[in-house]
Design an enzyme around this catalytic site. Structure first.
Site, PDB file in Angstrom:
ATOM      1  N   ARG A  50       0.836  -1.213   0.000  1.00 25.34           N
ATOM      2  CA  ARG A  50       0.000   0.000   0.000  1.00 25.34           C
ATOM      3  C   ARG A  50       0.863   1.253   0.000  1.00 25.34           C
ATOM      4  O   ARG A  50       0.550   2.233  -0.675  1.00 25.34           O
ATOM      5  CB  ARG A  50      -0.960  -0.018   1.194  1.00 25.34           C
ATOM      6  N   ARG A 103       9.859  18.572  -8.865  1.00 30.40           N
ATOM      7  CA  ARG A 103      11.131  18.263  -9.556  1.00 30.40           C
ATOM      8  C   ARG A 103      12.317  18.863  -8.819  1.00 30.40           C
ATOM      9  O   ARG A 103      13.449  18.438  -8.986  1.00 30.40           O
ATOM     10  CB  ARG A 103      11.096  18.799 -10.994  1.00 30.40           C
ATOM     11  N   LYS A 149      -2.533   7.132   0.962  1.00 33.90           N
ATOM     12  CA  LYS A 149      -2.344   7.448   2.382  1.00 33.90           C
ATOM     13  C   LYS A 149      -1.277   8.541   2.434  1.00 33.90           C
ATOM     14  O   LYS A 149      -0.097   8.289   2.630  1.00 33.90           O
ATOM     15  CB  LYS A 149      -1.889   6.194   3.127  1.00 33.90           C
ATOM     16  N   GLU A 182     -16.332   6.564   6.334  1.00 29.58           N
ATOM     17  CA  GLU A 182     -15.441   5.939   7.322  1.00 29.58           C
ATOM     18  C   GLU A 182     -15.277   6.891   8.488  1.00 29.58           C
ATOM     19  O   GLU A 182     -15.908   7.950   8.524  1.00 29.58           O
ATOM     20  CB  GLU A 182     -14.088   5.590   6.688  1.00 29.58           C
TER      21      GLU A 182
HETATM   22  N1  PMP Z   1      -9.281   4.980   7.240  1.00 35.84           N
HETATM   23  C1  PMP Z   1      -8.350   5.935   7.390  1.00 35.84           C
HETATM   24  C2  PMP Z   1      -8.645   7.303   6.907  1.00 35.84           C
HETATM   25  C3  PMP Z   1      -7.126   5.643   8.004  1.00 35.84           C
HETATM   26  O1  PMP Z   1      -6.201   6.586   8.148  1.00 35.84           O
HETATM   27  C4  PMP Z   1      -6.902   4.327   8.496  1.00 35.84           C
HETATM   28  C5  PMP Z   1      -5.653   3.983   9.259  1.00 35.84           C
HETATM   29  N2  PMP Z   1      -4.515   4.129   8.568  1.00 35.84           N
HETATM   30  C6  PMP Z   1      -7.890   3.357   8.297  1.00 35.84           C
HETATM   31  C7  PMP Z   1      -9.074   3.723   7.666  1.00 35.84           C
HETATM   32  C8  PMP Z   1      -7.677   1.938   8.744  1.00 35.84           C
HETATM   33  O2  PMP Z   1      -6.749   1.301   7.910  1.00 35.84           O
HETATM   34  P1  PMP Z   1      -5.815   0.117   8.391  1.00 35.84           P
HETATM   35  O3  PMP Z   1      -6.710  -0.950   8.896  1.00 35.84           O
HETATM   36  O4  PMP Z   1      -5.064  -0.283   7.186  1.00 35.84           O
HETATM   37  O5  PMP Z   1      -4.943   0.669   9.468  1.00 35.84           O
END
Ligand code: PMP
Length: 290
Positions: A50, A103, A149, A182
């Site tokens: 990832r 750059r 991320k 989320e």
């Molecule tokens: N959503 C967001 C926005 C996050 O930052 C995270 C944690 N990194 C998650 C969900 C959960 O992801 P993971 O289970 O891969 O830690």
């Protein structure tokens, strides 16, 4: 505490980066949060994949191979003698000038922090979280993919501030259509009858690695895993709700916007899932010796 910084292990007080680093100036970079349990790094390959996919999406070339990154993580864990750790891997665009132009940034900055894990208080796992829906919507996935991320977490931080202002521990974030996306650092799940339901990532949620683990464990719990659009109404009327994330693991939610979920206590399916999750973290992962 030893920190890995650009190929070297340095003391925490010497782990410094330039104020011209675009990670700092513009949030131009990517990261991962990983955990180790009793000398087993959980889902390390998934996290590394990832990280490199996030970097690929922002045209950032990580200056080491995936194997090299894994070695660097293990070296840092060993240097700090940590059996159980929270691991933060960060790659920034590196030092540039005050313009945006990537750059100008010739060398990406890579650092790895391994630290003791700080959990939510134990009682929250026993009694469950109360969360609130916040006004800040999750970033439009068409504008900035939530699969990246990146170091720019302002969208999530604003939501967190709003939750805190409402005396809640965590924020439920909706997408631009009012659908459940989320939480600020966790994915959201509900149990209804024999179904384990979470929103599809396409609506604007990170493809969480703990989320995938929960989906994979559903059959053990005799639950049908479904990725389905969810509204607040659905959550209010769920039998159980919980959140998943690397740091939080699996944590029950017992109230949303002052609506009590189920019987107001962590549900049976959630508690069973937590048990199964702990079994997996005890047995699976990349082993290292101290
Ligand atoms: N959503 C967001 C926005 C996050 O930052 C995270 C944690 N990194 C998650 C969900 C959960 O992801 P993971 O289970 O891969 O830690």
């Amino acid at each position: 505490m030893k920190i890995y910084l650009n190929g070297k292990l340095v003391e925490k007080q010497d782990a410094k980066i330039s104020v011209f680093d675009h990670g700092l100036l513009y949030g131009d970079g990517v990261f991962e949060g990983i955990r180790s349990y009793n000398c087993l790094v959980f889902k390390l390959k998934e996290h590394i994949d990832r990280l490199y996919s996030s970097a690929q999406a922002i045209v950032l070339k990580i200056p080491m191979s995936k194997d090299g990154m894994i070695k660097a993580i293990v070296t840092t864990l060993k240097a700090n003698k940590l059996r159980d750790a929270y691991i933060r891997v960060v790659v920034t665009r590196g030092e540039g000038d005050l313009g945006l132009d990537p750059r100008k940034c010739k060398n990406p900055t890579v650092f790895i922090i391994t630290d003791k894990i700080v959990l939510y208080p134990e009682e929250l796992y026993r009694n469950g979280l109360s969360i609130v829906t916040v006004p800040t919507q999750r970033n439009l996935p068409e504008a900035l993919s939530p699969q990246i991320k990146s170091l720019n977490y302002l969208n999530n931080i604003l939501a967190k501030i709003e939750a805190i202002n409402f005396n809640a521990e965590e924020a439920l974030m909706l997408n631009q259509n009012g659908l459940v996306a989320e939480c600020t650092g966790d994915n959201v799940f509900m149990v209804k009858g024999d179904c384990l339901i979470t929103p599809p990532t396409s609506i604007g949620a990170l493809a969480g690695i703990t989320r995938q683990t929960a989906l994979d464990l559903s059959s053990k719990l005799k639950l049908k895993a479904q990725e389905k659009l969810i509204t607040r109404y659905d959550l209010f009327n769920a039998d159980e709700v919980f959140l998943t994330g690397t740091a939080a693991e699996i944590i029950p939610v017992v109230s949303i916007d002052r609506r009590v979920i189920g019987n107001g206590k962590p549900g049976k399916a959630t508690l069973n899932l937590i048990k199964e999750f702990h079994k997996v973290t005890k047995t699976e992962g990349v082993r290292y010796a101290l």
